[in-house]
Design a protein around this motif. Structure first.
Motif, PDB file in Angstrom:
ATOM      1  N   UNK A  81      -8.045  34.905  17.446  1.00 17.11           N
ATOM      2  CA  UNK A  81      -7.845  33.453  17.518  1.00 17.11           C
ATOM      3  C   UNK A  81      -6.379  33.138  17.791  1.00 17.11           C
ATOM      4  N   UNK A  82      -5.492  33.824  17.118  1.00 22.32           N
ATOM      5  CA  UNK A  82      -4.046  33.657  17.315  1.00 22.32           C
ATOM      6  C   UNK A  82      -3.669  33.924  18.773  1.00 22.32           C
ATOM      7  N   UNK A  83      -4.213  35.021  19.339  1.00 23.86           N
ATOM      8  CA  UNK A  83      -3.928  35.365  20.729  1.00 23.86           C
ATOM      9  C   UNK A  83      -4.437  34.293  21.685  1.00 23.86           C
ATOM     10  N   UNK A  84      -5.645  33.789  21.455  1.00 30.59           N
ATOM     11  CA  UNK A  84      -6.197  32.745  22.314  1.00 30.59           C
ATOM     12  C   UNK A  84      -5.370  31.463  22.222  1.00 30.59           C
ATOM     13  N   UNK A  85      -4.871  31.150  21.037  1.00 32.41           N
ATOM     14  CA  UNK A  85      -4.027  29.960  20.885  1.00 32.41           C
ATOM     15  C   UNK A  85      -2.714  30.122  21.642  1.00 32.41           C
ATOM     16  N   UNK A  86      -2.130  31.306  21.602  1.00 30.32           N
ATOM     17  CA  UNK A  86      -0.897  31.563  22.347  1.00 30.32           C
ATOM     18  C   UNK A  86      -1.144  31.478  23.848  1.00 30.32           C
ATOM     19  N   UNK A  87      -2.258  32.016  24.303  1.00 24.82           N
ATOM     20  CA  UNK A  87      -2.577  31.986  25.727  1.00 24.82           C
ATOM     21  C   UNK A  87      -2.727  30.550  26.222  1.00 24.82           C
ATOM     22  N   UNK A  88      -3.402  29.710  25.431  1.00 28.05           N
ATOM     23  CA  UNK A  88      -3.604  28.318  25.836  1.00 28.05           C
ATOM     24  C   UNK A  88      -2.297  27.548  25.914  1.00 28.05           C
ATOM     25  N   UNK A  89      -1.319  27.916  25.073  1.00 28.85           N
ATOM     26  CA  UNK A  89      -0.045  27.192  25.011  1.00 28.85           C
ATOM     27  C   UNK A  89       1.082  27.891  25.760  1.00 28.85           C
ATOM     28  N   UNK A  90       0.739  28.913  26.542  1.00 27.35           N
ATOM     29  CA  UNK A  90       1.785  29.712  27.191  1.00 27.35           C
ATOM     30  C   UNK A  90       2.536  28.927  28.269  1.00 27.35           C
TER      31      UNK A  90
END
Length: 229
Positions: A81-90
């Motif tokens: 989930x953390x990784x997906x959140x970072x990807x969305x906000x990259x």
């Protein structure tokens, strides 16, 4: 949709079971104040102390608690989930929303539902009766470069009976903040009572010098549902 009424109960004997009836929550009046108790879903049983003020009349003292009738969320799932959140906000600051629930084998599943998001808020686009919005036991959203905290927008949106979590500073010293919400009433919880934390993520509540004052004397308990069947 059939709406169930809120039940109001003065408690004179805390050793006796409290019949909440077919209600979304029960307001309890005890000698040490006012409490909200909900068993509206099998995964969580919570009694939150919402007014700390003595009430005369021979009432019993009551204890707040949260019983999380689920296994802890695995660190690997929270890391994903953390990784997906970072990807969305990259590319640009963007919040993300995730739902977690138990499948028929009492294992955690998660999804990123259809959503509208920008730098300061995120909300689902489907809140229908068959959507993830209704089956979610835990709701997680991210704050990208901002720290983990409960904004007024969060509090306005988080009006169901479930566990809520917010991720902050997701690109550096990641934080998580956790609370249980019961129809607009909240109490913060230690993140480790709900999640196994992945390496690199810390509980934002524990960073506060007086974090113990947030949880008072609330008892947090959890166990796998499969152990009780």
């Amino acid at each position: 949709m059939n709406f169930r009424l809120v039940h109001h109960v003065p408690v004179y004997d805390s050793s006796q079971p409290i019949d909440s009836g077919e209600t979304i929550y029960t307001v309890l009046f005890g000698a040490n104040g006012v409490f909200v108790e909900s068993t509206e879903r099998p995964e969580i049983h919570a009694r939150l102390h919402i007014v700390d003020y003595p009430i005369p009349g021979g009432l019993a003292n009551l204890d707040p608690f949260v019983k999380f009738n689920c296994p802890p969320v695995p660190a690997e799932m929270l890391a994903t989930i953390w990784t997906l959140a970072r990807t969305a906000a990259a590319i640009q600051p963007m919040e993300s929303l995730f739902y977690l629930w138990l499948n028929e084998r009492h294992e955690w599943q998660f999804s990123k539902p259809p959503q509208r998001a920008d730098a300061t808020r995120v909300e689902p686009t489907d809140q229908g009766a068959e959507s993830g919005y209704f089956k979610a036991v835990i709701e997680v959203h991210s704050h990208h470069n901002m720290p983990a905290f409960w904004s007024s927008t969060d509090t306005a949106y988080e009006n169901r009976f479930r566990v809520y979590a917010v991720l902050g500073d997701i690109f550096k010293d990641a934080q998580i903040l956790v609370r249980v919400g019961a129809w607009g009433y909240f109490v913060d919880l230690p993140a480790a009572s709900i999640f196994e934390l992945p390496t690199g993520m810390n509980d934002a509540m524990m960073a506060e010098a007086n974090w113990g004052s947030y949880v008072h004397d609330i008892k947090v308990d959890y166990a796998a549902l499969s152990q009780s069947e």
